[in-house]
Design a protein around this motif. Structure first.
Motif, PDB file in Angstrom:
ATOM      1  N   LEU A 117       0.844  -1.202   0.000  1.00  0.00           N
ATOM      2  CA  LEU A 117       0.000   0.000   0.000  1.00  0.00           C
ATOM      3  C   LEU A 117       0.879   1.251   0.000  1.00  0.00           C
ATOM      4  O   LEU A 117       0.611   2.196  -0.736  1.00  0.00           O
ATOM      5  N   THR A 118       1.936   1.246   0.792  1.00  0.00           N
ATOM      6  CA  THR A 118       2.843   2.388   0.856  1.00  0.00           C
ATOM      7  C   THR A 118       3.543   2.601  -0.481  1.00  0.00           C
ATOM      8  O   THR A 118       3.650   3.734  -0.961  1.00  0.00           O
ATOM      9  N   GLU A 119       4.005   1.526  -1.102  1.00  0.00           N
ATOM     10  CA  GLU A 119       4.682   1.641  -2.405  1.00  0.00           C
ATOM     11  C   GLU A 119       3.739   2.177  -3.478  1.00  0.00           C
ATOM     12  O   GLU A 119       4.133   2.976  -4.319  1.00  0.00           O
ATOM     13  N   GLU A 120       2.471   1.737  -3.447  1.00  0.00           N
ATOM     14  CA  GLU A 120       1.516   2.115  -4.485  1.00  0.00           C
ATOM     15  C   GLU A 120       0.889   3.495  -4.265  1.00  0.00           C
ATOM     16  O   GLU A 120       0.480   4.146  -5.216  1.00  0.00           O
ATOM     17  N   THR A 121       0.813   3.944  -3.007  1.00  0.00           N
ATOM     18  CA  THR A 121       0.104   5.190  -2.722  1.00  0.00           C
ATOM     19  C   THR A 121       0.950   6.240  -2.012  1.00  0.00           C
ATOM     20  O   THR A 121       0.581   7.406  -1.992  1.00  0.00           O
ATOM     21  N   GLY A 122       2.024   5.825  -1.375  1.00  0.00           N
ATOM     22  CA  GLY A 122       2.841   6.738  -0.590  1.00  0.00           C
ATOM     23  C   GLY A 122       2.337   6.926   0.832  1.00  0.00           C
ATOM     24  O   GLY A 122       2.943   7.632   1.629  1.00  0.00           O
ATOM     25  N   VAL A 123       1.206   6.299   1.178  1.00  0.00           N
ATOM     26  CA  VAL A 123       0.615   6.408   2.509  1.00  0.00           C
ATOM     27  C   VAL A 123       1.271   5.385   3.434  1.00  0.00           C
ATOM     28  O   VAL A 123       1.356   4.216   3.101  1.00  0.00           O
ATOM     29  N   THR A 124       1.735   5.856   4.602  1.00  0.00           N
ATOM     30  CA  THR A 124       2.411   4.975   5.546  1.00  0.00           C
ATOM     31  C   THR A 124       1.467   4.502   6.651  1.00  0.00           C
ATOM     32  O   THR A 124       0.396   5.080   6.866  1.00  0.00           O
ATOM     33  N   SER A 125       1.901   3.487   7.353  1.00  0.00           N
ATOM     34  CA  SER A 125       1.134   2.972   8.488  1.00  0.00           C
ATOM     35  C   SER A 125       0.952   4.055   9.550  1.00  0.00           C
ATOM     36  O   SER A 125      -0.111   4.187  10.149  1.00  0.00           O
ATOM     37  N   GLU A 126       1.976   4.855   9.764  1.00  0.00           N
ATOM     38  CA  GLU A 126       1.910   5.945  10.741  1.00  0.00           C
ATOM     39  C   GLU A 126       0.870   6.997  10.335  1.00  0.00           C
ATOM     40  O   GLU A 126       0.159   7.541  11.184  1.00  0.00           O
ATOM     41  N   GLU A 127       0.755   7.273   9.046  1.00  0.00           N
ATOM     42  CA  GLU A 127      -0.242   8.239   8.571  1.00  0.00           C
ATOM     43  C   GLU A 127      -1.655   7.675   8.707  1.00  0.00           C
ATOM     44  O   GLU A 127      -2.605   8.424   8.996  1.00  0.00           O
TER      45      GLU A 127
END
Length: 129
Positions: free
Chosen positions: A21-31
């Motif tokens: 998800l982070t690689e595809e969207t740039g959204v991190t678990s922390e966000e």
């Protein structure tokens, strides 16, 4: 959204990775953690130790009802959808809070901690905040 688990099977908890998800969207678990707050919840996770990239370890307590858990799953699904359609909503979260982001400089310097309001006022007056 599928969440792969890159480790061995564990009995008491399962640690997932949101790396895809982070690689595809740039959204991190922390966000995602800060976005969950907009729904009146907290991020039911525990990541320590950080052995998995973009860790996500859902750990609701035994006190949550089935309805609570279903509601939480709906929140996570909505956030995952937002990650793909409008990641800025997550990256700029939380939106329903007086304090949007903690000042990490203050958190990492014990000399700047103010446990009480009186201590905050004193330190602010002294210029140490």
């Amino acid at each position: 959204v599928s969440i792969p688990y890159p480790g061995q099977r564990r009995l008491e908890q399962v640690r997932y990775s949101l790396e895809k998800l982070t690689e595809e969207t740039g959204v991190t678990s922390e966000e995602i953690e800060t976005r969950v707050a907009d729904f009146g919840n907290h991020y039911w996770t525990s990541h320590h130790p950080y052995l998995v990239p973009e860790p996500c370890t859902f750990e609701p307590t035994e006190s949550y009802s089935r309805e609570d858990m279903d509601s939480y799953v709906d929140i996570i699904r909505q956030i995952a959808s937002e990650a793909y359609t409008d990641p800025s909503v997550i990256k700029n979260a939380p939106h329903n809070s007086v304090v949007h982001r903690a000042n990490q400089d203050l958190l990492n310097d014990p000399k700047k901690w103010a446990v009480t309001w009186r201590a905050y006022v004193r330190k602010h007056r002294e210029g140490s905040l």
